[in-house]
Motif scaffolding. Structure first.
Motif, PDB file in Angstrom:
ATOM      1  N   LEU A  56      -9.514 -28.525  43.656  1.00 27.60           N
ATOM      2  CA  LEU A  56      -8.794 -28.473  41.580  1.00 27.60           C
ATOM      3  C   LEU A  56      -9.860 -29.444  40.957  1.00 27.60           C
ATOM      4  N   LEU A  57     -10.068 -30.662  41.417  1.00 27.32           N
ATOM      5  CA  LEU A  57     -10.611 -31.519  40.276  1.00 27.32           C
ATOM      6  C   LEU A  57     -11.566 -30.135  39.303  1.00 27.32           C
ATOM      7  N   SER A  58     -11.793 -29.900  39.935  1.00 28.05           N
ATOM      8  CA  SER A  58     -13.173 -29.049  39.227  1.00 28.05           C
ATOM      9  C   SER A  58     -12.326 -28.003  38.154  1.00 28.05           C
ATOM     10  N   SER A  59     -11.255 -27.345  38.794  1.00 22.87           N
ATOM     11  CA  SER A  59     -10.600 -26.492  38.917  1.00 22.87           C
ATOM     12  C   SER A  59     -10.441 -26.911  37.628  1.00 22.87           C
ATOM     13  N   CYS A  60      -9.853 -28.438  37.260  1.00 21.18           N
ATOM     14  CA  CYS A  60      -9.263 -29.507  35.934  1.00 21.18           C
ATOM     15  C   CYS A  60     -10.038 -29.491  34.918  1.00 21.18           C
ATOM     16  N   VAL A  61     -11.360 -29.467  35.788  1.00 23.61           N
ATOM     17  CA  VAL A  61     -12.238 -29.919  34.264  1.00 23.61           C
ATOM     18  C   VAL A  61     -12.871 -28.394  33.662  1.00 23.61           C
ATOM     19  N   ASP A  62     -12.493 -27.435  33.981  1.00 21.60           N
ATOM     20  CA  ASP A  62     -13.136 -26.194  33.621  1.00 21.60           C
ATOM     21  C   ASP A  62     -11.615 -26.165  32.371  1.00 21.60           C
ATOM     22  N   ALA A  63     -10.102 -26.184  33.147  1.00 20.68           N
ATOM     23  CA  ALA A  63      -9.316 -26.187  32.174  1.00 20.68           C
ATOM     24  C   ALA A  63      -9.890 -27.699  30.744  1.00 20.68           C
ATOM     25  N   ALA A  64      -9.840 -28.639  30.993  1.00 22.07           N
ATOM     26  CA  ALA A  64     -10.094 -29.232  30.680  1.00 22.07           C
ATOM     27  C   ALA A  64     -11.681 -28.758  28.888  1.00 22.07           C
ATOM     28  N   ILE A 109      -4.306 -25.655  28.776  1.00 13.83           N
ATOM     29  CA  ILE A 109      -4.784 -25.711  29.705  1.00 13.83           C
ATOM     30  C   ILE A 109      -3.295 -25.603  31.059  1.00 13.83           C
ATOM     31  N   VAL A 110      -2.584 -25.636  30.757  1.00 12.73           N
ATOM     32  CA  VAL A 110      -1.294 -25.679  32.014  1.00 12.73           C
ATOM     33  C   VAL A 110      -0.891 -23.570  32.206  1.00 12.73           C
ATOM     34  N   ASN A 111      -1.560 -22.824  31.183  1.00 14.75           N
ATOM     35  CA  ASN A 111      -1.166 -21.731  31.596  1.00 14.75           C
ATOM     36  C   ASN A 111      -2.130 -21.044  32.776  1.00 14.75           C
ATOM     37  N   VAL A 183     -11.350 -39.102  20.222  1.00 15.63           N
ATOM     38  CA  VAL A 183     -10.060 -37.709  20.436  1.00 15.63           C
ATOM     39  C   VAL A 183     -10.362 -37.405  22.094  1.00 15.63           C
ATOM     40  N   GLN A 184      -9.190 -37.723  23.041  1.00 14.23           N
ATOM     41  CA  GLN A 184      -9.802 -37.030  23.970  1.00 14.23           C
ATOM     42  C   GLN A 184      -8.678 -36.120  24.827  1.00 14.23           C
ATOM     43  N   CYS A 185      -9.133 -35.192  25.489  1.00  9.59           N
ATOM     44  CA  CYS A 185      -7.603 -34.101  26.691  1.00  9.59           C
ATOM     45  C   CYS A 185      -8.035 -35.082  27.698  1.00  9.59           C
ATOM     46  N   LEU A 186      -6.994 -35.184  28.146  1.00  7.96           N
ATOM     47  CA  LEU A 186      -6.746 -36.141  29.439  1.00  7.96           C
ATOM     48  C   LEU A 186      -6.008 -35.092  30.530  1.00  7.96           C
ATOM     49  N   ILE A 187      -6.407 -34.584  31.685  1.00  9.68           N
ATOM     50  CA  ILE A 187      -6.268 -33.813  32.646  1.00  9.68           C
ATOM     51  C   ILE A 187      -6.273 -35.110  34.004  1.00  9.68           C
ATOM     52  N   GLY A 188      -4.806 -35.630  34.710  1.00  4.90           N
ATOM     53  CA  GLY A 188      -5.491 -36.453  36.530  1.00  4.90           C
ATOM     54  C   GLY A 188      -4.858 -35.883  37.257  1.00  4.90           C
ATOM     55  N   VAL A 189      -4.983 -36.343  38.359  1.00  8.37           N
ATOM     56  CA  VAL A 189      -4.538 -35.846  39.471  1.00  8.37           C
ATOM     57  C   VAL A 189      -4.111 -37.010  40.159  1.00  8.37           C
ATOM     58  N   GLY A 198      -9.397 -37.915  38.341  1.00  6.70           N
ATOM     59  CA  GLY A 198      -9.340 -37.460  36.906  1.00  6.70           C
ATOM     60  C   GLY A 198     -10.209 -37.134  35.777  1.00  6.70           C
ATOM     61  N   VAL A 199     -10.062 -36.374  34.745  1.00 10.06           N
ATOM     62  CA  VAL A 199     -10.524 -35.694  33.401  1.00 10.06           C
ATOM     63  C   VAL A 199     -10.620 -35.924  32.230  1.00 10.06           C
TER      64      VAL A 199
END
Length: 870
Positions: A56-64, A109-111, A183-189, A198-199
């Motif tokens: 899941l974290l890997s997918s979040c990295v790819d989404a970021a 990201i969400v899609n 500026v950052q793009c944040l995705i957290g689990v 976290g990404v």
């Protein structure tokens, strides 16, 4: 039991109570049912889909990366046209800016996340939109290399327990103003409210032509984890120069907020340099990459601002809480919603080494809890009585006074629970006769233990008639959030049986305190037990470490004359034994038979019926079924290899009469350990109760140490002391002599055991026998008072002093087994450690008094010799 709680105004959900009791029934007794219990839990957990955290974290990295691409595309169009369309969600707050970068990045990201993980719960900063099939791309699941940590590499959790928080553009204000490096793009689990993955995407990194994606993952409770970076030539969190040249203290990063509370927090840090930078993720990443040491954030950040950077910082050894030291709860359903309304305090892994005073995260938070200006943050929870100013100076335990969902305990709830308990369930709302204006939770009344936290609540009622109406001036709040306790996390890894035991013990305490008839009977007998105003039980059946419990109790307050003693004096010990004897007599079968009459059945006795389902079938935490089996077989080696060397000089100086016999205590105790364990605890499920034990069966406290005994001077009370008992986690059925032996072994001062004032000369070796004589006399008098015998003399002929002594001696040996095989090993006991602990209130006597420790060894030897000679 649930009905009984409702009748007395005590709150506990039937589902929560029964679920917790189910845990108890599975873990006890161990020998018969533990393996079956594990299979049942495993089978239940296997039916729910699980998600690999690393995947899941890997997918979040790819989404970021996709999110960063969208942000860069918007910037490129702005650079070409010189225009950027933006609005403000709050017209007066530039931090609420919204641009097409925010909406485009979140959409991408969400899609993609939904396409890859269809059942995943996702919470984004921007408004939800219908999914766009054109953006539904499968994300990679093998980007993050966590092979250096096998536990993380194999880590999976139920998908329903995970939430992903998305902040597509953290630092939108900075983006609008052209400060692109912030500026950052944040995705957290988050897993059950804890930030674990976290990404942090950097769309405009320094000295790089393409985005850099920083990631980190740490298991709940871990002090570090695994981190890395992808893109721009980076393989780990980029290392950049410190944000200040100050080299004599902390660098603290904050925003440009003028909030007075935030200013007070900055003063508490006493940084060598305060640096203003934008973006929540940017501030916390500055700690992760070593550019700063402390970060403070205002009271408008949201869970999507903190989830991802907290996980990255934790992976690199840092820590994040609110300003008052309580964990951030990343759960969209928590009280207070999605806003971190008590601010954010973050510290780097090296902050305590850099601070001139060596303050760590906990010390910084404690300083803030002592600042009256920061108490204003709690006003809407605790009321106006502690909302700042100089009144009530001193630190507050506001990190403990939290509900199980993380929010500060509300004064309105405290008042409602107390009033409804004392005045009846109908006395709620506008019809309540009394209203709580607020409360104070002073640090001096707080307890921070290995397996629980607790604090005293000083109550302030509206109007002047509350006291005369019976409303208490204080209450006691006890909380067990196992996942927040380092010791519990260690138990989960090294001693899972003991962790499951601890979960069951919380249910036992709540169940016992929820028996109004039982508590009334004890109070009538002169044994004070606190009333329970509320019990909130939240066992987690498939992951015990996530279990949570809270109790709101009547308080034995110093203002009412109650006190605890480090160790009990002779008169206090006799008063405590008297109280225990009265409790034991009340629940013995003969007393129950007297209550139901000649035509009744003991099983129909209200008191026994009420308590039987609420407590352990066999009480006391040290009983064999509550401890690892190897305690019975390792006593000899532990004694020879650990305790003999540690206490060699003390044995020679203080126990010369034992001579070489002291060398064989471990071996001799090991030879009888199984037998004395069975004799001391004959009432476990599945055990055939010996005929001799049946008439002695009673309710025992199971942990009658001095810290669990409150005393109040009362000339009319036995020995001049009124006694109150607390902490009923190990309450269950047993032999009363087991409680009495525990008092002598763990709770009394050396003089009570017959030592002179120098704690060396044993001038009255018969003192322990006299104490047991006292216990037996009090037991017989209480049995007669309960109708179990026509007189105390008759009772003494039925429940003899000789049999009491035999039970006491077996209990001494059985308890020495757990002292020598476990407790002394765990605390690395030695004369030096005992000296260091001598002022402790919570430790048992043999862990803080060399005289008591030597008496325990001497008594163990004497009983072993008597047993061998019999």
């Amino acid at each position: 039991r649930v009905v009984a709680m409702a009748a007395r105004g005590t709150s506990m959900s039937a589902q929560g109570f029964l679920a917790t009791r189910a845990v108890c029934s599975r873990i006890y007794p161990r020998r018969a049912h533990a393996s079956h219990a594990r299979r049942v839990v495993a089978m239940a957990a296997a039916t729910e889909p699980r998600t690999s955290i690393a995947e899941l974290l890997s997918s979040c990295v790819d989404a970021a990366r996709k999110g960063c691409d969208e942000i860069r595309a918007v910037q490129e169009r702005r650079a070409a046209s010189g225009a950027l369309a933006s609005t403000r969600k709050d017209a007066d707050d530039p931090r609420s800016a919204l641009t097409e970068a925010d909406t485009n990045a979140q959409r991408a990201i969400v899609n993609a996340l939904k396409a890859t993980w269809p059942t995943l719960n996702i919470v984004g900063e921007e408004e939800d939109e219908p999914l766009d099939p054109s953006l539904a791309r499968q994300l990679k699941k093998d980007v993050c290399d966590v092979s250096s940590s096998p536990p993380i590499a194999s880590w999976t959790e139920p998908t329903s327990s995970l939430t992903v928080f998305v902040d597509p553009v953290d630092g939108t204000r900075e983006f609008v103003e052209g400060r692109l490096e912030a500026v950052q793009c944040l995705i957290g689990v988050a897993f059950r409210g804890r930030a674990v993955g976290g990404v942090v995407g950097l769309p405009f990194p320094e000295n790089a032509e393409e985005p850099i994606i920083v990631w980190g993952v740490a298991q709940p409770g871990a002090t570090s984890g695994v981190s890395g970076a992808i893109g721009g030539g980076a393989t780990d969190v980029p290392q950049r120069a410190r944000l200040s040249d100050a080299n004599d203290g902390l660098i603290c990063v904050t925003g440009d907020s003028k909030n007075e509370s935030l200013a007070a927090a900055r003063e508490s840090v006493r940084a060598a340099a305060d640096v203003v930078i934008g973006g929540a993720g940017n501030k916390i990443l500055a700690l992760a990459d070593g550019r700063a040491d402390v970060a403070l954030m205002h009271f408008g950040t949201s869970l999507w601002d903190t989830c991802a950077p907290e996980a990255v910082l934790r992976a690199r050894g840092g820590k994040i809480t609110d300003l008052l030291g309580a964990p951030l709860v990343h759960d969209p359903s928590r009280p207070g919603g999605l806003i971190n309304d008590l601010g954010v305090l973050a510290t780097s892994a090296n902050a305590s080494k850099i601070d001139p005073d060596g303050r760590d995260h906990a010390a910084l938070a404690a300083t803030m809890r002592a600042d009256p200006r920061l108490r204003t943050l709690l006003k809407r929870y605790v009321g106006e009585v502690d909302s700042g100013g100089s009144e009530g100076a001193g630190a507050r335990a506001s990190d403990i006074a939290r509900c199980l969902r993380g929010a500060p305990v509300a004064a309105s709830w405290v008042g409602e629970r107390i009033v409804s308990t004392l005045c009846g369930e109908t006395a709620d709302g506008e019809d309540a006769p009394f209203t709580l204006a607020g409360y104070v939770a002073p640090e001096e009344g707080a307890f921070r233990g290995l397996m629980s936290d607790a604090c005293r609540l000083e109550l302030h009622w509206e109007g002047g008639d509350a006291a005369s109406g019976g409303m208490p001036a204080t209450a006691f709040y006890k909380k067990v959030v196992l996942g927040d306790l380092d010791h519990a996390r260690t138990k989960a890894k090294t001693a899972p049986l003991k962790l499951s035991r601890d979960v069951g013990s919380a249910a036992v305490e709540a169940g016992f305190l929820a028996c109004p008839s039982v508590l009334a009977a004890l109070n009538d007998a002169g044994v004070r037990v606190p009333r329970c105003f509320d019990a909130d039980l939240r066992p987690c059946d498939d992951d015990l470490i996530e279990s949570k419990f809270a109790l709101l109790l009547e308080d034995f307050a110093p203002a009412q004359g109650w006190k605890q003693e480090r160790l009990l004096t002779p008169s206090q010990a006799r008063a405590s034994l008297t109280a225990l004897a009265k409790m034991h007599a009340t629940f013995m079968p003969a007393a129950a038979a007297a209550r139901v009459g000649v035509d009744g059945d003991v099983g129909e006795d209200e008191l026994l019926s009420a308590v039987t389902g609420a407590v352990w079938p066999s009480g006391a935490y040290w009983q064999p079924d509550m401890q690892p089996a190897e305690q019975m077989t390792t006593l000899k080696s532990i004694w020879n290899d650990t305790h003999l060397p540690a206490f060699k000089d003390a044995f020679k100086e203080r126990l010369p009469e034992l001579g070489a016999d002291v060398d064989t205590i471990g071996e001799r105790l090991q030879d009888v350990a199984v037998d004395v364990g069975a004799a001391s605890h004959p009432f476990g499920p599945g055990q055939a109760v010996p005929e001799w034990a049946q008439k002695w069966k009673t309710l025992i406290h199971g942990d009658a140490k001095s810290a669990n005994i409150f005393l109040r001077e009362d000339a009319s009370a036995p020995e001049g002391w009124e006694v109150g008992l607390i902490d009923f986690q190990w309450m269950g059925f047993g032999l009363g002599a087991v409680d009495a032996a525990h008092v002598l072994l763990a709770s009394v001062d050396p003089q009570t055991l017959g030592y002179a004032a120098d704690d060396i000369a044993h001038t009255d070796p018969d003192a322990p026998v006299k104490l047991m004589d006292h216990y037996h006399v009090q037991l017989c008098e209480a049995l007669a008072a309960n109708g179990a015998a026509a007189s105390a003399e008759e009772a003494a002929n039925i429940w003899t002093r000789e049999e009491t002594q035999r039970q006491y001696e077996a209990a001494v040996l059985d308890f020495c087994r757990v002292i020598f095989a476990y407790q002394w090993v765990r605390v690395k006991a030695s004369p030096q450690s005992l000296k260091e602990n001598e002022s402790s209130m919570n430790k048992n006597s043999y862990n803080k008094s060399i005289a008591n420790a030597m008496w325990v060894v001497k008594e163990c030897d004497a009983v072993l010799k008597k047993r061998a000679a019999a």
